[in-house]
Design a protein around this motif. Structure first.
Motif: not given
Length: 270
Positions: A138-140, A202-204, A213-214
């Motif tokens: 969900d973050f990728l 992507s995450c806080p 975005n990392f």
């Protein structure tokens, strides 16, 4: 003789019930070495408010500071540890406070950001990376080497199906007076599906901070019997610095009207 005199003095002071009242509250002189002992713990109320709040919640920290802050309050932001301490009774150079009434905020990384930090730079097997991608799907977002979006299901399948291909090239040159030979071995990693060139996570990073975005650059190490994969965090130091600056700016926006902030840590002098 000396012991007898001390006993007489002790009894006289105890009988007089000597009390001293000052800014620290009521004090009593007791025979033991004629020391001053605070009576605060015996009173109904403390002489003054003091305490230490510790929290990882930015919202609760801001609320507490706004309720307590006054003109003697000052805050210190430690960007390295993502923490802030606001001292309510610091005072100033002319009227120094005890600095024993304060609130400390120590941000904790979100679960997603902690997972990112644990993974970046590690040597991973195909199975380890594929399972991590499935857990945090969900973050990728997967990106091909040509900067196109790659469906994550396809990217995971490509990671699971990496194969190592080796090839050799040999050249021989014969002359009348000399001869030379060269050999070149090539090893490359390939997959039945298109391997992602990078992953965007992507995450806080911390509760209360915005989503970032990392970028993680994917590299396959082919010198081992089985493929080893590393994810390199692109611009890690710069990103960490930007996160720390966001933290300071967010704090300033929330409590600047209640207290001033200084970058650094503070220790009360002896």
């Amino acid at each position: 003789m000396k012991e007898a005199l001390q006993l007489i003095l002790s009894n006289a002071i105890a009988a007089a019930a000597t009390r001293v009242t000052g800014s620290a509250g009521a004090m009593a002189v007791v025979p033991e070495g004629f020391k001053l002992h605070s009576l605060e713990k015996l009173e109904a109320h403390r002489n003054r408010f003091r305490g230490a709040l510790s929290t990882s919640s930015l919202a609760d920290f801001v609320t507490y500071v706004k309720e307590r802050a006054d003109e003697l309050t000052h805050g210190f932001v430690d960007k390295d540890s993502m923490s802030c301490r606001v001292i309510f009774n610091l005072g100033n150079a002319d009227l120094a406070g005890h600095a024993d009434d304060f609130a400390t905020l120590a941000l904790q990384p979100t679960a997603a950001y902690a997972a990112l930090q644990r993974l970046a730079g590690q040597r991973l097997s195909q199975k380890d990376l594929a399972e991590w991608m499935e857990d945090w799907r969900d973050f990728l977002q997967a990106i091909t080497p040509t900067d196109e979006v790659l469906p994550l299901v396809q990217a995971i399948a490509a990671v699971r199906n990496i194969t190592i291909k080796a090839s050799s090239e040999r050249t021989t040159v014969e002359g009348n007076l000399n001869a030379s030979r060269s050999a070149m071995d090539q090893v490359e990693a390939a997959s039945q599906d298109t391997l992602p060139g990078s992953l965007i996570f992507s995450c806080p990073p911390f509760d209360g901070l915005p989503v970032r975005n990392f970028v993680l650059r994917l590299a396959v190490i082919t010198t081992e019997a089985k493929p080893v994969i590393k994810l390199r965090w692109v611009g890690e130091e710069q990103v960490r610095e930007e996160i720390a600056q966001e933290f300071k700016e967010l704090l300033a926006a929330e409590i600047a009207d209640s207290t001033s902030l200084t970058i650094g840590t503070f220790k009360v002098g002896e």
